[in-house]
Motif scaffolding. Structure first.
Motif, PDB file in Angstrom:
ATOM      1  N   LYS A  72      52.218  36.734  46.665  1.00 33.40           N
ATOM      2  CA  LYS A  72      50.997  36.354  47.368  1.00 33.40           C
ATOM      3  C   LYS A  72      51.352  35.992  48.804  1.00 33.40           C
ATOM      4  CE  LYS A  72      47.420  35.887  45.338  1.00 33.40           C
ATOM      5  NZ  LYS A  72      46.897  35.109  44.209  1.00 33.40           N
ATOM      6  N   ARG A  82      36.399  36.075  40.545  1.00 35.24           N
ATOM      7  CA  ARG A  82      36.193  35.866  41.975  1.00 35.24           C
ATOM      8  C   ARG A  82      35.458  37.022  42.648  1.00 35.24           C
ATOM      9  NH1 ARG A  82      41.415  33.673  41.416  1.00 35.24           N
ATOM     10  NH2 ARG A  82      42.420  35.582  42.152  1.00 35.24           N
ATOM     11  N   THR A 113      46.077  31.467  43.584  1.00 30.98           N
ATOM     12  CA  THR A 113      46.458  31.650  42.193  1.00 30.98           C
ATOM     13  C   THR A 113      47.806  32.363  42.132  1.00 30.98           C
ATOM     14  OG1 THR A 113      44.137  31.843  41.573  1.00 30.98           O
ATOM     15  CG2 THR A 113      45.756  32.654  39.988  1.00 30.98           C
ATOM     16  N   GLN A 114      48.728  31.822  41.370  1.00 33.14           N
ATOM     17  CA  GLN A 114      50.064  32.403  41.310  1.00 33.14           C
ATOM     18  C   GLN A 114      50.293  33.246  40.054  1.00 33.14           C
ATOM     19  OE1 GLN A 114      52.236  32.406  43.848  1.00 33.14           O
ATOM     20  NE2 GLN A 114      50.701  31.288  45.018  1.00 33.14           N
ATOM     21  N   GLU A 115      49.555  32.980  38.994  1.00 37.14           N
ATOM     22  CA  GLU A 115      49.744  33.796  37.794  1.00 37.14           C
ATOM     23  C   GLU A 115      49.162  35.184  38.004  1.00 37.14           C
ATOM     24  OE1 GLU A 115      45.837  31.559  37.025  1.00 37.14           O
ATOM     25  OE2 GLU A 115      47.803  31.103  37.889  1.00 37.14           O
ATOM     26  N   ASP A 141      46.717  37.711  37.564  1.00 35.21           N
ATOM     27  CA  ASP A 141      45.330  37.685  37.093  1.00 35.21           C
ATOM     28  C   ASP A 141      44.589  38.945  37.513  1.00 35.21           C
ATOM     29  OD1 ASP A 141      45.231  37.159  39.805  1.00 35.21           O
ATOM     30  OD2 ASP A 141      43.728  35.573  39.659  1.00 35.21           O
ATOM     31  N   GLU A 166      39.902  34.911  47.645  1.00 41.98           N
ATOM     32  CA  GLU A 166      40.736  33.761  48.004  1.00 41.98           C
ATOM     33  C   GLU A 166      40.880  33.601  49.516  1.00 41.98           C
ATOM     34  OE1 GLU A 166      43.916  32.751  44.678  1.00 41.98           O
ATOM     35  OE2 GLU A 166      44.246  34.788  45.431  1.00 41.98           O
ATOM     36  N   GLN A 204      45.351  27.088  48.388  1.00 43.41           N
ATOM     37  CA  GLN A 204      45.870  27.106  47.029  1.00 43.41           C
ATOM     38  C   GLN A 204      45.563  28.462  46.404  1.00 43.41           C
ATOM     39  OE1 GLN A 204      47.744  24.589  45.611  1.00 43.41           O
ATOM     40  NE2 GLN A 204      47.647  23.737  47.683  1.00 43.41           N
TER      41      GLN A 204
END
Length: 323
Positions: free
Chosen positions: A21, A231, A4-6, A8, A88, A2
């Protein structure tokens, strides 16, 4: 995974670049998470490509992503990846690093780029920032598909962990450090998980003013809105206590001369505490090689100061050597 798609990142999104991504596996089966930056309209062309990572303890939403986006604006397909066990990317336990696996991470990115229809796989280079500068040089030495390499504010992580800053660690200190980490392994084995080291950087409010300038600079980048990312280990976490073990007798620069005849460009700031790593790497590298020492700049300036990072030179270097 999963992801992060926004948006950031610690930098603004460019309207000259397409972003997505992506994931790919390294040779050890670890899935790396990455941001792919493409010049708009790239799909119909065979373009040069760059794999980018660093600094050590950072994530792709920080300096490496900034570099990737800017190089994509200049016509390169660029991928900024989170190293194994961090950000990630996958891999357990979390928050560990390895001179071998993190070198492999660059080659895995080259694997990925070379399979893209719009990439010319004969024109792939790498950029390593800070501690991943050393990893990128090691990758270029072993991976002949990498045609050119650039480092900025390069750290040799194996040297600094095994010998201390400016090689100041005594034999007794090295032995004591190994003994402490060896004993820690029993603690971790009994607990079934590694113990995390204390956070490496204090909150800005905790600075006394007596810290070395480079520590203040790190805090100004990682622990303030300038470069903070949740992160990032350096912003919001720490490595494991035993993390240095894998670097203690695995010197990254052993085969740097074998990058030749592929070209190397090593960039550092005049006032960087890490400058000696770049200077010594330059001495050890074979021809062709270039070194740029930038007047008045410190180590962290080359993370995000886009008016100071010599992108014109980096572009020209890759333009000449990724033909």
């Amino acid at each position: 995974m999963q992801l992060t798609q926004e948006w950031d990142k610690t930098f603004a999104q460019s309207d000259k670049v397409d972003h997505q991504k992506v994931t790919f596996k390294n040779r050890y089966g670890i899935t790396l998470a990455a941001d792919l930056y493409l010049p708009k309209g790239a799909d119909q062309q065979k373009l040069p490509a760059l794999a980018i990572s660093g600094p050590y303890g950072a994530v792709k939403e920080q300096a490496s992503g900034l570099y990737a986006q800017i190089m994509a604006e200049r016509g390169y397909v660029a991928v900024a990846f989170d190293p194994s066990y961090t950000g990630e990317s996958s891999g357990t336990p979390r928050n560990v690093s390895s001179p071998d696996i993190n070198t492999e991470d660059f080659s895995a990115a080259v694997d990925y780029l070379g399979l893209l229809d719009y990439v010319d796989r004969s024109r792939i280079g790498v950029i390593g920032i800070c501690g991943f500068g050393g990893m990128s040089l090691n990758a270029a030495a072993i991976d002949k598909r990498i045609k050119a390499v650039v480092t900025t504010s390069m750290y040799d992580m194996s040297r600094v962990m095994s010998k201390g800053y400016f090689d100041s660690m005594t034999a007794e200190e090295r032995s004591a450090g190994l003994e402490q980490m060896n004993q820690q392994r029993w603690v971790d084995a009994a607990n079934g998980e590694p113990t995390m080291a204390p956070p490496g950087l204090p909150d800005p409010s905790q600075l006394t003013g007596e810290e070395p300038q480079f520590v203040k600079d790190y805090v100004d980048y990682y622990r303030t809105p300038r470069g903070f990312h949740p992160r990032s280990l350096n912003s919001n976490g720490s490595w494991t206590v035993t993390n240095p073990l894998s670097f203690m007798n695995m010197p990254l620069m052993t085969y740097i001369a074998e990058i030749a005849p592929r070209p190397v460009l090593l960039i550092a700031g005049e006032n960087a505490h890490s400058r000696y790593f770049t200077e010594d790497a330059y001495k050890a590298a074979g021809e062709p090689k270039e070194m740029m020492i930038l007047d008045g700049l410190a180590h962290v300036d080359l993370y995000d100061q886009v008016d100071k990072i010599p992108f014109d030179k980096i572009d020209a270097f890759f333009g000449e050597n990724l033909k």
